[in-house]
Write an enzyme that holds these catalytic residues in place. Structure first.
Site, short mmCIF file in Angstrom:
data_model
loop_
_atom_site.label_atom_id
_atom_site.label_comp_id
_atom_site.label_asym_id
_atom_site.label_seq_id
_atom_site.Cartn_x
_atom_site.Cartn_y
_atom_site.Cartn_z
N LYS A 156 3.97 -15.59 2.22
CA LYS A 156 3.96 -16.02 0.43
C LYS A 156 5.35 -16.15 0.24
O LYS A 156 6.29 -16.19 -0.70
CB LYS A 156 2.64 -16.00 -0.58
CG LYS A 156 1.69 -15.51 -0.10
CD LYS A 156 0.50 -17.28 -0.63
CE LYS A 156 0.84 -17.28 -1.85
NZ LYS A 156 0.43 -18.31 -1.94
N ASP B 193 -5.31 -7.68 5.54
CA ASP B 193 -6.19 -6.53 5.17
C ASP B 193 -7.80 -7.46 4.76
O ASP B 193 -8.53 -7.59 5.40
CB ASP B 193 -6.76 -5.63 4.13
CG ASP B 193 -7.21 -4.34 3.76
OD1 ASP B 193 -8.68 -4.65 4.38
OD2 ASP B 193 -6.65 -3.70 2.86
N ASP C 264 -2.62 -17.98 1.70
CA ASP C 264 -4.11 -18.41 1.16
C ASP C 264 -4.59 -19.57 1.65
O ASP C 264 -5.61 -18.90 2.25
CB ASP C 264 -3.56 -18.70 -0.72
CG ASP C 264 -2.41 -19.66 -0.85
OD1 ASP C 264 -1.34 -19.68 0.06
OD2 ASP C 264 -1.74 -19.70 -1.70
N TYR D 14 0.66 -1.04 0.10
CA TYR D 14 0.29 0.46 -0.06
C TYR D 14 1.60 1.04 -0.25
O TYR D 14 0.23 2.18 -0.20
CB TYR D 14 -1.06 0.21 1.08
CG TYR D 14 -2.02 -0.66 1.51
CD1 TYR D 14 -2.36 -1.72 0.34
CD2 TYR D 14 -2.52 -1.40 2.43
CE1 TYR D 14 -3.19 -2.85 -0.02
CE2 TYR D 14 -3.86 -2.43 2.45
CZ TYR D 14 -3.76 -2.74 1.49
OH TYR D 14 -5.11 -3.38 0.89
N ASP E 53 -10.49 -9.36 7.47
CA ASP E 53 -12.18 -8.97 6.86
C ASP E 53 -12.40 -10.17 7.17
O ASP E 53 -14.06 -10.66 7.64
CB ASP E 53 -11.76 -8.77 5.80
CG ASP E 53 -12.28 -6.51 5.71
OD1 ASP E 53 -12.34 -6.35 7.17
OD2 ASP E 53 -11.93 -6.11 5.22
#
Length: 367
Positions: free
Chosen positions: A192, A248, A224, A142, A252
């Site tokens: 990852k 992020d 993942d 970001y 959620d």
């Protein structure tokens, strides 16, 4: 000795309504527990833009740097959709996080027993769930450079750069391990490393920091797979450590395990100040919900629980935080519900202020 200081930024939409109930609880702690705060208030987001033409005035930013903690309601709304990106309400929140250097975002995902049926997962999978996700907040994709949309040949290309330094990873990791020492003493670091060099570095640094906490069990998981495991067997986790982008997404995902975003608080912590307390901003996970703003329908619990996190992490009042959390749990167990928590059996939902009433009554009963 001076009182601890708290800056309230109620923001937009339902922010002022839910914050109103928090202010009642702050008053209760002063009246009934002798725990007083020096409270100031200011504007952020669309409200600040309406007043000053910017989503966060410099004077407000200066106040945020000086207080012991900032409590924020919500920002945004369709009224501000056409504003330039640089002055959208969310930029005020991002500026607070960046300039306060709030690098560690704490997102609990706790499922109260009384609400276990609200999850989209089976009750036995989520009942008793209590996870803490620690998300690095000020670096990663970001914020990395280069970024932007560029011309390349005869077409445009969008570029974002995933970038982490060892020190940025290390301070987030340390937050996770310190939290785990106060919880179940388990950290699962998610990245990852199989396809990203930043993930390789993340895993190496997390492993190194973990050696300083021999009591904490450290495991690693590809992000993942972590998302899959969160919906398969979420109670295997205690503290999850991850980067900005994956945090992020994963937070959620974990939030919805509990059944309602209206129930979830968060904390963003930075480096210690002269007082020894970390710089900190507390906010509910939910948005500004402009469709119900001003109607007295909003659930104030996430904002109230955000104040409970402030009691615990900024003001060293763990027992009082537990008192407030227990009051919330009691009223839910007794069947108190705002509209977002109404089940198929129906009934009359409580208003925002009525939910505040029953939580205050539960606090009174705890004395």
């Amino acid at each position: 000795m001076s009182n601890p200081s708290l800056l309230i930024l109620a923001g937009d939409g339902i922010g002022p309504e839910v914050m109103g109930q928090v202010k009642r609880i702050i008053g209760w702690y002063g009246d009934k527990r002798g725990l007083n705060f020096d409270v100031s208030e200011d504007l952020v987001g669309g409200a600040a833009n309406d007043a000053h033409g910017v989503p966060l005035h410099d004077d407000t930013m200066a106040k945020a740097q000086e207080v012991d903690a900032v409590l924020l309601g919500a920002v945004g709304g369709p009224k501000y959709d056409e504003l330039d990106f640089s002055v959208k309400p969310e930029r005020g929140l991002l500026r607070l996080r960046k300039e306060m250097d709030l690098f560690s975002n704490l997102r609990p995902a706790q499922c109260f027993d009384a609400l276990a049926d609200f999850s989209s997962l089976k009750k036995d999978i989520v009942a008793g769930l209590d996870i803490m996700i620690v998300r690095e907040l000020t670096s990663g994709v970001y914020f990395g450079e280069p970024r932007g949309i560029f011309e390349e040949g005869n077409e445009r290309v969008g570029i974002n750069t995933q970038r982490y330094t060892e020190s940025e990873i290390e301070r987030a990791a340390r937050s996770a391990f310190e939290l785990a020492m106060r919880r179940g003493k388990k950290v699962c670091s998610m990245e990852k490393a199989n396809v990203m060099e930043s993930g390789i570095l993340w895993r190496e640094v997390a492993t190194r920091v973990g050696k300083e906490y021999p009591e904490v069990e450290l495991s690693h998981m590809y992000a993942d797979n972590g998302a899959m495991q969160l919906v398969r067997a979420p109670k295997q986790f205690d503290v999850i450590l991850t980067d900005n982008l994956f945090g992020d997404i994963l937070s959620d995902c974990a939030a919805m395990l509990t059944g309602s975003l209206g129930m979830l608080p968060s904390a963003s912590l930075g480096a210690p100040m002269e007082s020894g307390r970390p710089k900190a901003l507390y906010e509910p996970v939910h948005g500004s919900a402009p469709d119900i703003a001003g109607e007295g329908k909003a659930n104030p619990i996430a904002c109230i629980l955000s104040f409970a996190m402030a009691l615990r992490y900024s003001f060293d009042q763990g027992e009082e935080a537990a008192r407030l959390e227990a009051a919330v749990e009691k009223v839910l167990a007794d069947g108190a519900r705002t509209g977002d928590l109404m089940g198929p059996e129906g009934g009359t939902p409580l208003s925002t202020s009525e939910m505040g009433d029953v939580i205050l009554a539960a606090l009174d009963a705890s004395l």
